[in-house]
Design an enzyme around this catalytic site. Structure first.
Site, PDB file in Angstrom:
ATOM      1  N   GLU A 196      24.327  20.590  20.082  1.00 59.23           N
ATOM      2  CA  GLU A 196      25.750  20.782  19.392  1.00 59.23           C
ATOM      3  C   GLU A 196      26.449  19.466  19.503  1.00 59.23           C
ATOM      4  OE1 GLU A 196      25.194  20.847  22.783  1.00 59.23           O
ATOM      5  OE2 GLU A 196      26.777  19.736  23.574  1.00 59.23           O
ATOM      6  N   SER A 201      34.391   5.396  27.523  1.00 58.12           N
ATOM      7  CA  SER A 201      32.931   6.256  27.334  1.00 58.12           C
ATOM      8  C   SER A 201      32.708   6.116  25.911  1.00 58.12           C
ATOM      9  CB  SER A 201      33.455   7.682  27.283  1.00 58.12           C
ATOM     10  OG  SER A 201      34.352   8.250  26.464  1.00 58.12           O
ATOM     11  N   LYS A 207      26.903   8.932  25.490  1.00 59.11           N
ATOM     12  CA  LYS A 207      26.141  10.046  25.282  1.00 59.11           C
ATOM     13  C   LYS A 207      24.564   9.524  25.101  1.00 59.11           C
ATOM     14  CE  LYS A 207      29.172  13.422  24.708  1.00 59.11           C
ATOM     15  NZ  LYS A 207      29.199  14.325  25.715  1.00 59.11           N
TER      16      LYS A 207
END
Lengths: 259, 394
Positions: free
Chosen positions: B107, B374, B85
């Site tokens: 969000e 990830s 991210k």
């Protein structure tokens, strides 16, 4: 001229909104007919959506209540059919694009024409994306109503120029729901719209009091009230008809200067 | 067809109030993506702050155990803040500053994107507010406190299903009420154009590195690259630079929750239908009326009813494959990679690892597979214990 544009001919127009199926479709039928008799020039019926991103809490909750009650697009069409037997008031659906997309643009617009719905407001379908629906709506005699907002700037003229029915001027930033104060220079937006188009401009979002409505009616061709009515429906449920009609009469009187 | 399309998918289906803002964002992005100074600033943050390039690690024990293709792990879990991210967030936060914004909002589902956004805000001196479904604030309480430590305000969203989609709704509503000083750092390759493109470009560093790394390590391209898909940002980043390599299979792993034949899943491509929501035309889990369906996954990060429009397109043209992985398979893979490789991977990433356990034995030892890890799984430890019926005392 469209039936919706016609509704502005006799002076400032009052446009009322109710959520379809809140608290029941039977009640929606009585409310729409009553609101029309009380003097509303156009009535918007909300087709509930699970995720209404342009709505404040009041209308969000009404959507949830209606969906829990088992409302469907088809049932709302049937309700409109009943309403049409009792009133000729111009009717507009307000909903989000996905329910219309799923129903099929062609089928949805045909059904609107069949039951007598005159217009369609879709807050998540901005000017740039209207192309896929606008001509289909026009071919069925349904006005796809365009919105402009305080952030539209130069877009106001462009959007107004191709607007059908009326131009929905969003009064404030953010979502629907009562506001104590509206600070946007609405006169400027409406002047830009009028310079670009003959289509009337009505202001909505955040209007609840007769004073606010009267002030806005000095610059706008019409005033749209949603959350304030939905709030009365929320409070009174199946007994909401009388207080809603009383409210509509008061607001209509205020914008026509008949207090 | 209008702007920002991947085939018929994508578009800009958002309220008028946000239109000028995303038009300005697109113009700014088109300028800065070719601006050497901006790219240098971002590269510097990637290298010296996020810890890039991330490793491409040969998982030798897993490879031997599964007995097939060589397995390589793209270690996005080793980035600062513990997931991919940060790649997107650093890019967008930098862009927000160039746009003159003083406040960023976002969000978050599992909290990884919220933590990354709060981190970038702290670093770059922006104020920050995060919207998180109430249910997720409870599932990921530690991440809520982490964001608060970083100086962010966390809003617990109580509308709708109180999960990721509702957090997106609330962030969009907030943005529409304050676009002048605020940028919405969308966390995945979804939403209205230009977000799917911006986020994909910032995440494409994953496959830019991985493609060069695998060529250096093995001398040839992999047979397949595999990544988990919620909205689809790590997968898009992992796929992007391999799209022109027609012989490389691109495989996205969706959350099947309790199974795709139950109503408790988030398998958008497998079970969803085309629709229009959250600014884009794409696939969505929805009912016949077009109401967005409540979705479920053990993974809060994959618990989303839609998928980015570029994935919808890659699926439609047959360039990428999408498979569904259940909670049970993902938890089993979570435990498996911990024990074989000593890596606690995120439950999201474990969906991809679960598929690799099936895929690798079917391929030849001369082939290789890259799987994107990830994120790290520390945040999931409590949930896994709950799933296994293990009682923890803090």
């Amino acid at each position: 001229m469209s039936k919706i544009t016609d509704a502005f001919k006799n002076g400032k127009a009052f446009i009322a909104f109710v959520t379809g199926g809140d608290p029941s479709l039977k009640m929606t039928e009585r409310l729409v007919v009553g609101i029309a008799e009380a003097g509303a020039d156009i009535v918007e019926i909300g087709i509930p959506f699970s995720d209404p991103i342009a709505e404040g809490e009041v209308i969000q909750c009404a959507n949830i209540r209606a969906l829990k009650g088992g409302v469907s697009v088809e049932k709302i069409f049937s309700t409109v059919k009943n309403i049409r037997k009792k009133t000729a008031v111009p009717l507009v659906f307000l909903t989000y694009l996905n329910p219309v997309f799923r129903y099929g643009y062609e089928a949805f617009c045909q059904r609107c024409a069949d039951v007598g719905v005159n217009g369609l407001i879709i807050p998540d379908m901005p000017y740039e994306e209207q192309g896929e629906l606008k001509e289909i709506a026009r071919a069925n005699g349904v006005d796809l109503i365009s919105l402009v907002s305080p952030t539209s700037e130069a877009r106001v003229a462009e959007i107004a120029a191709s607007a059908d029915g009326f131009l929905y001027v969003v009064s404030s930033m953010g979502v629907t729901g009562a506001r104590s104060e509206i600070t946007t220079d609405l006169g400027k937006i409406i002047a830009a719209a009028h310079a670009a188009s003959a289509v009337p401009a009505a202001v909505g979002f955040g209007i609840s009091s007769a004073e606010q409505a009267a002030t806005i009616a000095t610059v706008a061709d019409g005033v749209i009230v949603g959350s304030a009515i939905v709030k009365i429906v929320e409070a009174y449920g199946t007994k909401a008809l009388a207080p809603v009609c009383e409210y509509v009469r008061a607001l209509k009187g205020a914008i026509r200067g008949e207090e | 067809m209008t702007k920002g399309r991947f085939g018929s998918f994508g578009g800009q289906y958002i309220p008028e109030t946000l239109m000028n803002e995303i038009i300005r964002l697109e113009a700014a992005y088109n300028f800065y993506k070719n601006d050497a100074a901006f790219q240098k600033e971002l590269d510097d943050l990637f290298k010296n702050y996020a810890g890039r390039p991330s490793l491409l690690y040969y998982a030798e024990k897993m490879t031997k155990d599964l007995g097939g293709a060589k397995i390589f792990l793209k270690r996005e879990d080793l980035n600062h803040t513990g997931s991919h991210k940060i790649n997107n967030v650093l890019g967008q936060a930098l862009l927000a500053k160039k746009l003159g914004k003083t406040r960023i909002i976002a969000e978050t589902g599992a909290g990884q994107h919220g933590v990354a956004t709060a981190t970038a805000a702290a670093l770059l001196g922006l104020s920050c507010e995060i919207f998180m479904g109430k249910e997720d604030t409870e599932r990921q309480a530690l991440n809520v406190y982490r964001m608060q430590l970083l100086g962010a305000k966390v809003h617990s969203v109580t509308s709708g299903t109180m999960t990721l989609k509702d957090a997106v709704n609330e962030t969009m509503r907030e943005w529409a009420s304050r676009v002048y000083d605020t940028h919405y750092v969308l966390g995945t390759v979804m939403g209205p154009h230009p977000f799917p493109t911006i986020v994909r470009d910032f995440q494409s560093v994953i496959s830019r590195e991985a493609r060069a790394q695998i060529l250096e390590l093995t001398g040839k391209l992999p047979k397949a690259v595999v990544a988990c898909v919620g909205g689809g940002s790590n997968a898009m980043g992992m796929f992007y630079n391999f799209i022109p390599d027609k012989d490389v299979r691109l495989i996205g792993c969706e959350a099947a929750g309790l199974g795709v034949d139950t109503d408790k899943h988030a398998a958008t491509i497998t079970k969803g239908e085309v629709g229009v929501f959250h600014g884009m035309k794409s696939y969505f889990c929805q009912d016949e009326e077009g109401q967005i369906a409540p979705v479920y996954s053990i993974s809060a990060g994959l618990d989303y009813p839609g998928i980015g429009p570029e994935h919808a397109y890659l699926h439609e043209i047959g360039r990428a494959e999408y498979v569904a992985v259940t909670d049970e398979q993902a938890v089993s893979a979570f435990e498996y990679i911990a024990r074989t490789e000593g890596i606690i991977a995120a439950i999201e990433s474990s969906h991809a690892i679960a598929h690799v356990r099936e895929l690798a034995p079917a391929l030849s030892p001369s082939d290789s597979i890259i799987v994107c890890v990830s994120g790290r799984g520390d945040k999931d430890v409590a949930a896994i214990a709950r799933y296994k019926g293990v009682k923890l005392y803090e």
